[in-house]
Design a protein around this motif. Structure first.
Motif, PDB file in Angstrom:
ATOM      1  N   MET A  94       0.859  -1.181   0.000  1.00 39.11           N
ATOM      2  CA  MET A  94       0.000   0.000   0.000  1.00 39.11           C
ATOM      3  C   MET A  94       0.895   1.231   0.000  1.00 39.11           C
ATOM      4  O   MET A  94       1.695   1.410   0.917  1.00 39.11           O
ATOM      5  CB  MET A  94      -0.883  -0.017   1.244  1.00 39.11           C
ATOM      6  CG  MET A  94      -1.949   1.037   1.317  1.00 39.11           C
ATOM      7  SD  MET A  94      -1.421   2.758   1.493  1.00 39.11           S
ATOM      8  CE  MET A  94      -0.667   2.739   3.105  1.00 39.11           C
ATOM      9  N   PHE A  95       0.808   2.029  -1.044  1.00 35.12           N
ATOM     10  CA  PHE A  95       1.480   3.331  -1.024  1.00 35.12           C
ATOM     11  C   PHE A  95       0.732   4.255  -1.968  1.00 35.12           C
ATOM     12  O   PHE A  95      -0.029   3.800  -2.827  1.00 35.12           O
ATOM     13  CB  PHE A  95       2.968   3.221  -1.376  1.00 35.12           C
ATOM     14  CG  PHE A  95       3.271   2.492  -2.659  1.00 35.12           C
ATOM     15  CD1 PHE A  95       3.331   3.175  -3.882  1.00 35.12           C
ATOM     16  CD2 PHE A  95       3.516   1.115  -2.654  1.00 35.12           C
ATOM     17  CE1 PHE A  95       3.630   2.491  -5.051  1.00 35.12           C
ATOM     18  CE2 PHE A  95       3.803   0.435  -3.829  1.00 35.12           C
ATOM     19  CZ  PHE A  95       3.863   1.115  -5.034  1.00 35.12           C
ATOM     20  N   ALA A  96       0.952   5.557  -1.752  1.00 35.33           N
ATOM     21  CA  ALA A  96       0.224   6.530  -2.557  1.00 35.33           C
ATOM     22  C   ALA A  96       0.661   6.411  -4.010  1.00 35.33           C
ATOM     23  O   ALA A  96       1.834   6.173  -4.291  1.00 35.33           O
ATOM     24  CB  ALA A  96       0.512   7.936  -2.041  1.00 35.33           C
ATOM     25  N   ARG A  98       1.965   7.383  -7.622  1.00 37.44           N
ATOM     26  CA  ARG A  98       3.010   8.370  -7.939  1.00 37.44           C
ATOM     27  C   ARG A  98       3.561   8.128  -9.327  1.00 37.44           C
ATOM     28  O   ARG A  98       3.397   7.040  -9.886  1.00 37.44           O
ATOM     29  CB  ARG A  98       4.122   8.281  -6.903  1.00 37.44           C
ATOM     30  CG  ARG A  98       4.840   6.921  -6.918  1.00 37.44           C
ATOM     31  CD  ARG A  98       5.601   6.688  -5.634  1.00 37.44           C
ATOM     32  NE  ARG A  98       4.697   6.619  -4.500  1.00 37.44           N
ATOM     33  CZ  ARG A  98       5.041   6.982  -3.254  1.00 37.44           C
ATOM     34  NH1 ARG A  98       6.257   7.413  -2.996  1.00 37.44           N
ATOM     35  NH2 ARG A  98       4.176   6.901  -2.280  1.00 37.44           N
ATOM     36  N   LEU A 130       4.168  13.352  -6.724  1.00 37.42           N
ATOM     37  CA  LEU A 130       2.934  12.912  -6.066  1.00 37.42           C
ATOM     38  C   LEU A 130       1.803  13.749  -6.645  1.00 37.42           C
ATOM     39  O   LEU A 130       2.012  14.880  -7.071  1.00 37.42           O
ATOM     40  CB  LEU A 130       3.044  13.111  -4.551  1.00 37.42           C
ATOM     41  CG  LEU A 130       4.121  12.251  -3.883  1.00 37.42           C
ATOM     42  CD1 LEU A 130       4.209  12.554  -2.396  1.00 37.42           C
ATOM     43  CD2 LEU A 130       3.842  10.756  -4.094  1.00 37.42           C
ATOM     44  N   ASP A 132      -0.674  15.398  -5.548  1.00 39.07           N
ATOM     45  CA  ASP A 132      -1.226  16.613  -4.954  1.00 39.07           C
ATOM     46  C   ASP A 132      -0.193  17.706  -4.748  1.00 39.07           C
ATOM     47  O   ASP A 132      -0.425  18.652  -4.019  1.00 39.07           O
ATOM     48  CB  ASP A 132      -1.942  16.282  -3.637  1.00 39.07           C
ATOM     49  CG  ASP A 132      -1.153  15.302  -2.789  1.00 39.07           C
ATOM     50  OD1 ASP A 132       0.030  15.051  -3.111  1.00 39.07           O
ATOM     51  OD2 ASP A 132      -1.710  14.780  -1.807  1.00 39.07           O
ATOM     52  N   VAL A 169      16.330   9.202   3.260  1.00 39.54           N
ATOM     53  CA  VAL A 169      15.326   8.832   2.258  1.00 39.54           C
ATOM     54  C   VAL A 169      14.057   9.638   2.534  1.00 39.54           C
ATOM     55  O   VAL A 169      13.603   9.671   3.685  1.00 39.54           O
ATOM     56  CB  VAL A 169      15.020   7.323   2.348  1.00 39.54           C
ATOM     57  CG1 VAL A 169      13.898   6.932   1.398  1.00 39.54           C
ATOM     58  CG2 VAL A 169      16.279   6.520   2.104  1.00 39.54           C
ATOM     59  N   PRO A 170      13.507  10.297   1.521  1.00 39.47           N
ATOM     60  CA  PRO A 170      12.256  11.016   1.795  1.00 39.47           C
ATOM     61  C   PRO A 170      11.114  10.020   2.027  1.00 39.47           C
ATOM     62  O   PRO A 170      10.676   9.353   1.086  1.00 39.47           O
ATOM     63  CB  PRO A 170      12.010  11.853   0.541  1.00 39.47           C
ATOM     64  CG  PRO A 170      13.244  11.706  -0.294  1.00 39.47           C
ATOM     65  CD  PRO A 170      13.922  10.445   0.130  1.00 39.47           C
ATOM     66  N   ASN A 171      10.708   9.908   3.237  1.00 39.83           N
ATOM     67  CA  ASN A 171       9.615   9.036   3.666  1.00 39.83           C
ATOM     68  C   ASN A 171       9.813   7.563   3.335  1.00 39.83           C
ATOM     69  O   ASN A 171      10.201   6.784   4.194  1.00 39.83           O
ATOM     70  CB  ASN A 171       8.276   9.528   3.131  1.00 39.83           C
ATOM     71  CG  ASN A 171       7.124   8.905   3.897  1.00 39.83           C
ATOM     72  OD1 ASN A 171       7.282   8.578   5.066  1.00 39.83           O
ATOM     73  ND2 ASN A 171       6.001   8.715   3.257  1.00 39.83           N
ATOM     74  N   ALA A 172       9.550   7.152   2.127  1.00 37.73           N
ATOM     75  CA  ALA A 172       9.615   5.727   1.815  1.00 37.73           C
ATOM     76  C   ALA A 172      10.050   5.542   0.376  1.00 37.73           C
ATOM     77  O   ALA A 172       9.799   6.393  -0.468  1.00 37.73           O
ATOM     78  CB  ALA A 172       8.245   5.083   2.021  1.00 37.73           C
ATOM     79  N   LEU A 173      10.713   4.432   0.149  1.00 39.64           N
ATOM     80  CA  LEU A 173      11.083   4.091  -1.224  1.00 39.64           C
ATOM     81  C   LEU A 173      10.147   2.977  -1.659  1.00 39.64           C
ATOM     82  O   LEU A 173      10.254   1.840  -1.205  1.00 39.64           O
ATOM     83  CB  LEU A 173      12.530   3.617  -1.259  1.00 39.64           C
ATOM     84  CG  LEU A 173      13.023   3.332  -2.660  1.00 39.64           C
ATOM     85  CD1 LEU A 173      13.804   4.510  -3.187  1.00 39.64           C
ATOM     86  CD2 LEU A 173      13.855   2.072  -2.700  1.00 39.64           C
ATOM     87  N   CYS A 174       9.192   3.316  -2.518  1.00 41.67           N
ATOM     88  CA  CYS A 174       8.118   2.378  -2.815  1.00 41.67           C
ATOM     89  C   CYS A 174       8.368   1.561  -4.064  1.00 41.67           C
ATOM     90  O   CYS A 174       7.730   0.526  -4.262  1.00 41.67           O
ATOM     91  CB  CYS A 174       6.796   3.126  -2.945  1.00 41.67           C
ATOM     92  SG  CYS A 174       6.434   4.096  -1.482  1.00 41.67           S
TER      93      CYS A 174
END
Ligand SMILES: Cc1cc2nc3c(=O)[nH]c(=O)nc-3n(C[C@H](O)[C@H](O)[C@H](O)COP(=O)(O)OP(=O)(O)OC[C@H]3O[C@@H](n4cnc5c(N)ncnc54)[C@H](O)[C@@H]3O)c2cc1C
Ligand code: FES
Ligand SMILES: [Fe+2]
Lengths: 177, 955
Positions: A94-96, A98, A130, A132, A169-174
């Protein structure tokens, strides 16, 4: 189209080594472009097929790399694990949503090994958008340390170590780089 | 007795000391206000001559380590001295000072000396139980009235009867000694023919046989019995009420303990805004100790006086710097290192001691045994002190006032009442039952430099008239008028004894109310309301700006308001109260700084620190901020150094953070440079307290931080030690990531087992965690730490019911390389997975065989940085290390689970940005209000964390 198929390794003497180098560089650059495209389009199954069966794929920080510490953001030993990674990311994670752009440059060929492995390195940049936010952010910037090998004449990655400079790392590496 | 001449008087001038030797004993002589005292001459701490010390306020300060002793009593008053000093009796004859090295000074002895028994000449036998003030008054009255029977005085305390008012005043201020409070001296006892039974309680009464049994089994027969048993302080009925450092005040020993406490304290809490509470507050303030006074009611003294008068007392105290919290509910007293925490409904106030003054409980168990009529407030008596049982009298604090006041029977509990009732009972026992003119009840209190007196009996409901310019200033007179009759009931005057003298006549003549003389009636209501408002606002958010309200939802812990996660002021308070407060913060692993000179940069909260190992092997943590101009001097992530040199002006610091060198400190050519009194020792780096356990290093800004084991509690320690099982750690590498969410959401994520089964499809699909797995969500008693634990099962075990519940469960998915999910059972623990959230900044991850510590570094309300240090153990095989690395794919910012948690936390923060005044709902598992949950579908551990957070934050 695949020049590698037309080459006859046993008749190396017929080939001008300079031309050989240009062809190889072209071949690897083309490989990297396709690699980037597969990831940008999030075709992870295709991405998986760019590795040899015994390939290793690791993303690790410059900090770990410089200190000879092995921990990686992604750490795959063998194509099975690479496939599992692709499978999990596309089926369970689950990730936003992009958009990503992988840009690969500064390819440097570091020479052939006896077993036909080709060592190379290249710089890479991953931009992320992203939905938004108006801006694309520099998600990762680093170097690929690569080993290529031919499987049935097709160039594949036997080893790709992605060493990134932006330690935070900015937040997460998806998605893979 | 061996009185020896020690010196001549002129050798010891006032305020000075002289060292001499008598019979080979070192002795120090002192002259305090013309009186000579002698103590042993050598400090009880180390070899130093006290005669060379500093003398002030009746104390001598040792010249060597500044320990202090009370010269009169020899009492050791402060660190480093703990052992009292011997004192010697002194006599001055003409110009000669004589001392007796075998006899201590009179002041050191509080106890009674053997009593001389007086022969009873009369058949009549009187026994008095309770050797206090009322007893002393009764004895005098009896003998004055001609009683010549025997008197036996029985007292639980080992002391001669003494008066208590100085205990909260002069005695604590050091301006009076015990001897001056004695109401019946030994000589008096002999002269008045009193047989003393001190240090022994009367335990039983036989009213029919007229016999009293003492604790030492002695039986005393009586013709008349006087109960003058006083009372005991009412105790707090909350957890922690009996912790060391919580003091009650009734006896000389209580007062001595409070005195010793005030010597060391910086800040005390006083619980109860009555006379004793206020006097203690006053004493503490004048001794330089900060005071927070907690009063349960809307106004202090509200139960005994009208609010308008209580208000005057409060204003007086507040003007002297007492921090008064009204409407304050004290829920618990907790240990906080060497200090105590007073947990209120709103705040935790950290103090050195708690002084409780919440009223007195009369002692009348013997009266009950004898069948006397009592009420919960005391024993019923008439104006002569007679109880309902013939032959038994009662007086003082254990007895009620002889007539109802405004329809209620009450006990006056005052010095004057003890005197009056005691004397009346004494006369009556002696056979004089004629009524003596009653005096108006009178009471005084000394506080904040004022003498406040009260005449008459007032009640909280009376109307109040004020005659004064300054409501709490000297001279202020408050007159109370009975609501029903309009008659003057009582007068309270601030430092105005004339007013009290005049009030006698006013009360006698029942002066009608006249606004011209008495001042306007001050309607307490309106003022009261405004004050209450002010009080609740101030109490709700001490220290926070009033323009911004942080009101917790009325639903309590099941709702969390968004401002907890989004507000800058809240964030700043968290840094102060939590990260820089009473917490142990993870900073590093010892394996990262194995050798001397090794250092690594880290953070405590947002604050950058350096962790370094000094030459002697000790580990030090100091701020990465130059003492000169604040430069963050250390820039490498880690390394090895001999010293730290700030690049800006080359100030250098040693490996412990001490300032070693300042270039051109003395200037050049005699010009410039630092002031002459500049000392390197005063300008080192800000150093933190450090502790380590099993190779993990913690630091704290709190100087008297409790040991780590106490901070953790045994439950958390057990889990911590299951992971850090004693094997030497080997660091395998780092992950660092920023996270656009509030730092607490990360704790919550790991105290929220509910999400694990729903968000992490991967985990569930492959049987790592399902709703039916054996699991536990542990919270420590404080609620701040937690451990989420589960035991692995294979996917087959999932029941179809459970599967339906978990949308995340996906049938038929298989891994090409399932071995990376294998669990090598290497720990002594029933759990295959534990995630310990250790407040405030550490997560210990034991996800099967992939191990790591995660350090939270908050950077603001909306973002934090997470640093993961992944490790294995020395001695791991190559294959084991690779297994840990492969399994690492689960965790970290690209981990199958890790990336999902990061995304989810970001989503939560995003969700709060766009909706003002929102709230979260954390209602799952109502069976547990807050704390440990034995199932996964629970938010009880999140609630527990907020219970703690609110107490720490005062919100
Ligand atoms: C700190 C403090 C400050 C005060 N300040 C003021 C003030 O400023 N103004 C004012 O007017 N009043 C003041 N008071 C109140 C006043 O001191 C009391 O009202 C007074 O001491 C009551 O005297 P009493 O003889 O009734 O009780 P106490 O003096 O308490 O004597 C009772 C004695 O009986 C003993 N006893 C109890 N049970 C037994 C038993 N079974 N057998 C044997 N002995 C027993 C107790 O140990 C105690 O020693 C103060 C009180 C305190 C504690
Ligand atoms: S700021 Fe560090 S030496 Fe001046
Ligand atoms: Fe999670």
């Amino acid at each position: 189209m695949d020049m590698a198929l037309k080459r006859n390794p046993s008749s190396a003497s017929l080939v001008d080594p300079r031309l050989e180098a240009v062809l190889l560089r072209h071949e690897i650059e083309t490989f990297n472009v396709r690699y980037a495209n597969a990831l940008d389009e999030q075709r992870l199954a295709d991405w998986t097929e760019m590795f040899t069966d015994d390939a290793t794929y690791v993303i690790l920080s410059r900090e770990n790399h410089d200190r000879n510490m092995p921990v990686g953001l992604i750490y795959c030993e063998g194509k099975g694990m690479i496939r599992d990674r692709a499978f999990a990311l596309s089926e369970t994670a689950m990730f936003a949503p992009r958009y990503l752009r992988h840009i690969i440059g500064n390819l440097d060929l570091l020479g052939d090994e006896r077993d036909g492995t080709i060592k190379a390195r290249a710089n890479y940049v991953v931009l992320q958008v992203l939905f938004d936010r108006p801006d694309a952010t520099l998600h990762q910037i680093g170097v690929y340390y690569d080993a290529f090998r031919r499987e049935n004449g097709v160039l594949k990655l036997a080893d790709r170590r992605c060493v990134y400079d932006n330690l935070l790392v900015p937040n997460a590496l998806c998605l893979p780089v | 007795m061996a009185w020896t001449r020690a010196a001549s008087l002129n050798e010891v001038p006032e305020g000075k000391a002289l060292g001499i030797e008598v019979d080979g004993i070192h002795i120090a002589l002192y002259n305090l206000d013309g009186k000579i005292y002698a103590t042993h001459g050598i400090c009880t701490h180390a070899l130093a001559l006290l005669a060379e010390g500093w003398i002030e306020d009746g104390k001598v300060e040792c010249p060597l380590h500044q320990g202090q002793f009370d010269i009169r009593t020899g009492k050791a008053l402060c660190a480093p001295v703990t052992e009292d000093l011997r004192t010697y009796a002194v006599r001055v004859e003409g110009d000669d000072i004589l001392i007796d090295p075998e006899q201590p000074a009179a002041e050191t002895v509080f106890g009674s000396r053997p009593a001389a028994a007086a022969p009873a000449k009369d058949a009549s036998r009187v026994v008095i139980v309770g050797a206090g003030q009322a007893a002393a008054a009764a004895i005098r009255a009896m003998r004055t009235a001609g009683f010549n029977g025997s008197i036996d005085l029985v007292g639980t305390e080992p002391h001669l009867p003494y008066e208590r008012p100085p205990l909260s005043k002069e005695f604590l201020l050091g301006t009076a000694e015990f001897s001056s409070s004695v109401r019946l001296s030994e000589t008096d006892a002999v002269q008045l023919g009193v047989r003393l039974h001190l240090g022994v309680a009367a335990t039983a009464i036989d009213a029919a046989q007229r016999q009293i049994t003492l604790a030492n089994s002695e039986v005393l027969a009586y013709d008349a019995l006087l109960l003058a048993t006083g009372g005991t302080p009412r105790r707090l009925g909350i957890p922690g009420a009996d912790l060391p450092g919580v003091h009650y005040l009734r006896t000389i020993e209580d007062a001595a303990a409070i005195g010793a406490t005030l010597d060391r304290a910086h800040h005390v809490a006083v619980i109860g805004g009555g006379f004793i509470g206020l006097e203690l507050a006053s004493t503490a303030i004048s001794r330089g100790v900060a005071v927070t006074l907690l009063e349960r009611e809307r106004e202090i003294m509200a139960r005994i006086m009208p609010a308008a008068v209580g208000r005057a007392f409060r204003i007086m105290a507040e003007r002297h710097g007492v921090d008064i919290r009204r409407d304050a509910r004290v829920i618990e007293i907790t240990r906080r290192g060497a200090r105590l925490g007073v947990v209120t409904g709103e705040d935790t106030i950290e103090v050195d001691a708690v002084l409780v003054g919440i009223g007195m409980q009369p002692t009348f168990d013997l009266a009950l045994q004898a069948g006397c009529t009592t009420t919960p407030a005391g024993i019923e008596v008439d104006a002569q002190g007679r109880t309902s049982v013939p032959g038994i009298w009662a007086a003082g604090d254990c007895a009620l006032y002889h007539e109802p006041v405004a329809g209620r029977r009450l006990s006056l509990q005052s010095w004057q009442n003890a005197e009056e009732q005691g004397a009346a009972a004494g006369r009556s026992i002696a056979g004089h039952n004629t009524a003596v003119a009653q005096k108006h009840p009178w009471f005084w209190t000394d506080q904040f430099g004022r003498n406040v007196q009260m005449l008459g009996i007032v009640s909280a409901e009376d109307h109040v008239a004020l005659a004064a310019a300054d409501e709490a200033g000297p001279g202020a007179i408050y007159r109370m008028f009975d609501k029903a009759t309009g008659r003057l009931a009582g007068v309270v005057a601030f430092s105005n004894p004339q007013a009290i003298r005049a009030a006698r006549a006013e009360l006698d003549s029942a002066t009608p109310f006249d606004p011209d003389i008495h001042g306007a009636i001050i309607s307490s209501k309106g003022q009261d309301g405004a004050d209450a408002m002010e009080a609740s606002v101030m109490n709700a958010n001490p220290g926070l700006s009033l323009t911004k309200r942080y009101i917790w939802p009325a639903d309590g812990l099941t709702r969390i308001p968004d401002w907890v996660y989004t507000d800058q002021a809240i964030y700043e308070r968290e840094v102060e109260k939590i990260f820089h407060g009473r917490t142990w913060n993870y900073v590093a692993l010892e394996a990262e700084v194995p050798n001397s000179g090794d250092f690594i940069r880290s953070n405590v909260g947002p604050t950058p620190v350096v962790v370094s190992r000094a030459e002697d092997g000790s580990i030090h943590v100091f701020e990465n901020r130059c003492a000169h101009r604040a430069a963050e001097f250390c820039r490498e992530l880690s390394g090895n150094a001999k010293e730290f040199v700030c690049p800006y002006h080359q100030w250098s610091y040693d490996l412990k953070g001490n300032l070693a060198g300042v270039p051109f400190r003395r200037g050049v050519g005699g010009k410039g440079g630092m002031p002459a009194d500049f000392r390197n020792a005063d300008h080192g780096l800000r150093r933190l307290k450090v502790t380590t356990h099993r190779g993990v290093v913690f630091a704290s800004y709190c100087d008297d931080m409790e040991p780590l084991a106490d901070y953790f509690t045994p439950e958390i320690m057990r889990e911590f030690e299951a992971t850090f099982d004693g094997r030497k750690l080997k660091v395998l590498g780092y992950y660092r990531h920023s996270l656009p969410g509030n730092w607490k959401l990360y704790h919550e994520n790991l105290k929220d087992p509910y999400h694990a089964t729903l968000l992490h499809t991967f985990l569930v699909t492959f049987g790592l965690l399902v709703a039916g797995n054996k699991s536990l969500m542990l919270a420590d008693p404080s609620g701040r730490h937690g451990v989420m634990a589960s035991a692995k099962s294979d996917g087959k075990a999932v029941s179809s019911d459970a599967k339906k519940e978990m949308r995340a469960y996906k049938e038929g998915m298989t891994l090409a390389e399932p071995r990376f999910m294998d669990f090598v059972d290497e720990f002594d623990s029933p759990w295959s997975v534990t995630m310990a959230t250790i407040w405030p900044n550490l997560i210990v991850q034991r996800e099967m065989n992939t191990l790591g510590v995660r350090q939270i570094v908050p950077t603001g309300p909306h973002e934090f940085i997470m640093k993961w240090t992944m490790f294995g153990f020395e001695g791991d095989t190559e294959e084991m290390t690779r297994h840990r690395l492969r399994q690492g794919n689960l965790m970290g910012p690209a981990g199958f689970l890790g990336l999902e948690d990061n995304e989810a936390i970001k989503f939560v923060q995003d969700g709060m940005q766009r909706v003002p005044n929102g709230e979260h709902l954390v209602k799952l598992d109502p069976a547990v209000e807050a704390g440990t949950a034995d199932n996964l579908i629970s938010e009880a551990a999140i609630r527990a964390m907020y219970k703690h957070w609110r107490a720490e934050m005062g919100l």
